[in-house]
Motif scaffolding. Structure first.
Motif, PDB file in Angstrom:
ATOM      1  N   GLN A 180      74.962  20.029  26.580  1.00 19.36           N
ATOM      2  CA  GLN A 180      74.703  21.321  25.936  1.00 19.36           C
ATOM      3  C   GLN A 180      73.560  21.216  24.918  1.00 19.36           C
ATOM      4  O   GLN A 180      72.743  22.130  24.774  1.00 19.36           O
ATOM      5  N   SER A 181      73.527  20.083  24.222  1.00 21.79           N
ATOM      6  CA  SER A 181      72.460  19.875  23.270  1.00 21.79           C
ATOM      7  C   SER A 181      71.111  19.819  23.960  1.00 21.79           C
ATOM      8  O   SER A 181      70.108  20.370  23.472  1.00 21.79           O
ATOM      9  N   GLU A 182      71.049  19.183  25.106  1.00 27.88           N
ATOM     10  CA  GLU A 182      69.796  19.109  25.836  1.00 27.88           C
ATOM     11  C   GLU A 182      69.381  20.503  26.339  1.00 27.88           C
ATOM     12  O   GLU A 182      68.185  20.853  26.296  1.00 27.88           O
ATOM     13  N   GLU A 183      70.330  21.293  26.792  1.00 24.12           N
ATOM     14  CA  GLU A 183      69.999  22.646  27.256  1.00 24.12           C
ATOM     15  C   GLU A 183      69.485  23.516  26.102  1.00 24.12           C
ATOM     16  O   GLU A 183      68.517  24.263  26.248  1.00 24.12           O
ATOM     17  N   ALA A 184      70.141  23.391  24.933  1.00 19.91           N
ATOM     18  CA  ALA A 184      69.683  24.148  23.769  1.00 19.91           C
ATOM     19  C   ALA A 184      68.303  23.690  23.338  1.00 19.91           C
ATOM     20  O   ALA A 184      67.448  24.498  22.929  1.00 19.91           O
ATOM     21  N   LYS A 185      68.077  22.410  23.479  1.00 26.65           N
ATOM     22  CA  LYS A 185      66.765  21.878  23.135  1.00 26.65           C
ATOM     23  C   LYS A 185      65.696  22.425  24.060  1.00 26.65           C
ATOM     24  O   LYS A 185      64.585  22.806  23.627  1.00 26.65           O
ATOM     25  N   THR A 186      66.041  22.483  25.326  1.00 25.90           N
ATOM     26  CA  THR A 186      65.090  23.016  26.303  1.00 25.90           C
ATOM     27  C   THR A 186      64.807  24.501  26.033  1.00 25.90           C
ATOM     28  O   THR A 186      63.650  24.953  26.081  1.00 25.90           O
ATOM     29  N   GLU A 187      65.863  25.252  25.736  1.00 26.89           N
ATOM     30  CA  GLU A 187      65.684  26.686  25.442  1.00 26.89           C
ATOM     31  C   GLU A 187      64.835  26.869  24.181  1.00 26.89           C
ATOM     32  O   GLU A 187      63.951  27.744  24.113  1.00 26.89           O
ATOM     33  N   TYR A 188      65.097  26.060  23.210  1.00 32.52           N
ATOM     34  CA  TYR A 188      64.318  26.142  21.966  1.00 32.52           C
ATOM     35  C   TYR A 188      62.851  25.843  22.227  1.00 32.52           C
ATOM     36  O   TYR A 188      61.953  26.523  21.711  1.00 32.52           O
ATOM     37  N   ALA A 189      62.624  24.858  23.052  1.00 36.56           N
ATOM     38  CA  ALA A 189      61.242  24.497  23.375  1.00 36.56           C
ATOM     39  C   ALA A 189      60.552  25.642  24.126  1.00 36.56           C
ATOM     40  O   ALA A 189      59.370  25.972  23.865  1.00 36.56           O
ATOM     41  N   ASN A 190      61.271  26.283  25.008  1.00 38.84           N
ATOM     42  CA  ASN A 190      60.679  27.415  25.755  1.00 38.84           C
ATOM     43  C   ASN A 190      60.350  28.586  24.814  1.00 38.84           C
ATOM     44  O   ASN A 190      59.281  29.192  24.896  1.00 38.84           O
ATOM     45  N   GLN A 191      61.289  28.891  23.944  1.00 35.30           N
ATOM     46  CA  GLN A 191      61.049  29.988  22.999  1.00 35.30           C
ATOM     47  C   GLN A 191      59.895  29.661  22.046  1.00 35.30           C
ATOM     48  O   GLN A 191      59.097  30.540  21.686  1.00 35.30           O
ATOM     49  N   LEU A 192      59.820  28.407  21.670  1.00 31.63           N
ATOM     50  CA  LEU A 192      58.732  28.016  20.796  1.00 31.63           C
ATOM     51  C   LEU A 192      57.387  28.177  21.480  1.00 31.63           C
ATOM     52  O   LEU A 192      56.424  28.701  20.878  1.00 31.63           O
TER      53      LEU A 192
END
Length: 602
Positions: A180-192
């Motif tokens: 889940q942490s990796e998915e949130a990280k990926t989403e954060y990177a996309n939004q950034l």
């Protein structure tokens, strides 16, 4: 320099600046509107001013003087200036105010559209930044939970007291949280990445474009402000030459004012043509000689001094009785002038004989000029009719030549009447010229009367003792001619000057007198003279006959050379003096140039 790059963070200030700019342009439009109203009002007031100072019909005669003519020209120029102010107002309304109002409306709409676009872009960027912040928080939360899951698994795996199932459970929880942490990280990177791209586009492309539109809008407003001011100047400058011409006209009218010419006009307008009166003789009251009717010298008698007498008239019974002679018509009284000048009153005579000699000649000459102008006009009209008749005779298809015959007859009749009128007034003018010479003769050397000895004398004018007011002594010309009585005088006698001509008719007949009687003098050929038995006026002085005078008409009395008489009334400018015989109560008129006067001291 661009607002998009230099003022990328001043959206609010640019919005306020553009709003103030449009309001300023709108205020300038209000200024043009109010100025147009003032120009129209100013023009209307100028026109009312000019109208209120336009010469009235009764003042037109005074506008022959150069200041009056110059003032009238100035009124016309000011009226033209009022018209130019109206032109300025009309052009400002049509070419400036109307376009400016339309432009302000377009500016408001364009600004609103650009600001709405900028607000939309800023809202999108703000929303994307919010998404990025949420993604970052979700990633941070998932990362913390993954760390706790790893710590729990490590503690469980090291604890020997726990069963393998508990350890496996902690391991599976660690794996889930880490995923889940990796998915949130990926989403954060996309939004950034998305936020950075949008922010770059916002601050380097989208918003600078909006600012560029606002900048162009403001520059257009400023440029149009300049153009409208220049157009206002052009509108006013277009009428400036005409206004300058009006001012030049006023200056020219002022330069045409000629004080010398105006003083000559005053002389021409008011000159009567009469000669000024002569010197007053010295009166020796110590001795007064009287003659009886038979030319016998009687004893000298002292004449009483009447302190109540005046030069202008006599006082009798507490009431003033004054004879208004020829000069009474042309006194300074404006009402008298208007009532006796031709064109003013109903009593104006056709031959202008009620005017002074100079004014009479002037008025007759004006009338002659008018008749000659009418003759020229009528002659031109008759020549035109003759030409038209000739054309009709050559080409009958154009018209009937006989149809012109009636008009030609009317024109000929008019010309005949005008010719007769011209001859009549030429005769009047010749009479006026002769009368002017005759009136000027008393101040010159004495001259003999006409060959037939005719002398026209005034009719008698009586005073009623019960009238209670002023009565004019009027005279009328007599048509009769008498033989020259100078032939009966000795040859050594001096020649008598010509007798003056009366200029107005009688208003009081002898029969209307009160207490009058008729007396026939010896040697007078049976002629009757009127005697006032009731109102015997005190004399103003004495006079002595320089020449013999034969009275042949009603109102005058005869006298012989050297006869002493009482003066009852002075000469009023018509050449006649009223006298009374010393020996008999007989009164009448004698020519002033025939006597030598001695007035009592009043």
């Amino acid at each position: 320099m661009s607002w998009g790059t230099e003022l990328w963070d001043q959206y609010e200030n640019l919005s306020l600046h553009t709003q103030k700019g449009i309001e300023f342009l709108e205020r300038y439009g209000h200024f043009i509107r109010d100025r147009c109203a003032i120009e129209v009002e100013y023009a209307a007031k100028l026109r009312r001013l000019v109208k209120s100072y336009q010469p009235k019909k009764k003042e037109e005669e005074d506008y022959q003087y150069s200041p009056c003519r110059a003032f009238k020209l100035e009124l016309n120029e000011v009226n033209d200036q009022a018209g130019q102010r109206e032109v300025i107002a009309e052009n400002l309304q049509a070419n400036v105010l109307r376009e400016l109002n339309i432009l302000v409306k377009d500016f408001k709409e364009d600004r609103k559209k650009h600001l709405q676009e900028g607000a939309r872009l800023m809202a999108n960027l703000t929303g994307q930044i919010g998404n990025l912040e949420r993604a970052r928080k979700a990633y941070e939360k998932a990362f913390r939970e993954a760390e706790r899951a790893v710590e729990n698994y490590q503690r469980a795996d090291a604890d020997l007291n726990l069963s393998r199932a508990e350890v496996e459970k902690q391991r599976m929880n660690m794996t889930l949280k880490t995923q889940q942490s990796e998915e949130a990280k990926t989403e954060y990177a996309n939004q950034l990445q998305k936020t950075n791209d949008m922010q770059t586009l916002h601050y380097h492309t989208a918003m600078p474009e909006v600012f560029q539109h606002l900048q162009e809008l403001d520059e257009k407003r400023i440029k149009n402000m300049r153009n409208y001011m220049l157009k206002s100047v052009e509108i006013e400058r277009a009428v400036a030459p005409i206004i300058a011409q009006c001012l030049d006209g006023i200056e020219k009218a002022a330069n045409e004012i000629n004080e010398k010419q105006d003083t000559l006009l005053v002389i021409e307008r008011y000159k009567s043509g009469f000669q000024p009166p002569g010197d007053f003789p010295f009166e020796d009251l110590s001795v007064a000689k009287t003659y009886d009717s038979n030319s016998q010298l009687s004893q000298p008698v002292m004449q009483p001094i009447h302190n109540h007498l005046t030069v202008k008239g006599t006082v009798s019974g507490g009431k003033i009785k004054k004879r208004v002679g020829l000069f009474g018509i042309f006194s300074s009284n404006k009402k008298l002038i208007e009532n006796n000048m031709p064109g003013y009153g109903d009593g104006a005579k056709e031959d202008c004989s009620d005017l002074p000699p100079n004014q009479r000649k002037k008025r007759l000459q004006q009338r002659l000029d008018e008749i000659q102008a009418k003759i020229q006009q009528e002659t031109a009209a008759r020549d035109g009719l003759m030409k038209m008749k000739g054309v009709y005779e050559q080409n009958p298809a154009l018209g009937d030549p006989m149809s012109i015959e009636g008009q030609l007859n009317q024109s000929s009749n008019k010309l005949d009447k005008l010719g007769a009128e011209l001859a009549k007034f030429q005769g009047y003018l010749e009479d006026a010229m002769r009368a002017g010479v005759s009136l000027s003769s008393p101040s010159q050397a004495p001259r003999k009367p006409t060959s037939n000895g005719s002398a026209t004398r005034p009719l008698s004018s009586r005073r009623s003792s019960h009238s209670g007011g002023e009565e004019s002594l009027s005279r009328s010309a007599s048509d009769s001619s008498v033989s020259n009585t100078n032939a009966s005088q000795p040859t050594h006698k001096k020649s008598a000057p010509g007798t003056p001509q009366p200029t107005h008719g009688s208003t009081n007949s002898p029969e209307s007198g009160i207490g009058e009687s008729r007396t026939s003098l010896p040697g007078s050929g049976g002629e009757e003279f009127y005697v006032d038995e009731v109102d015997a006026q005190p004399p103003l002085g004495t006079c002595r006959a320089l020449y013999p005078f034969d009275a042949t008409s009603e109102g005058s009395i005869p006298m012989y050379d050297g006869e002493e008489l009482y003066m009852i009334e002075l000469d009023q400018g018509d050449g006649w003096t009223r006298v009374r015989r010393i020996s008999q109560p007989i009164e009448g008129f004698v020519p002033t140039s025939y006597i030598e006067c001695h007035l009592y001291n009043t």
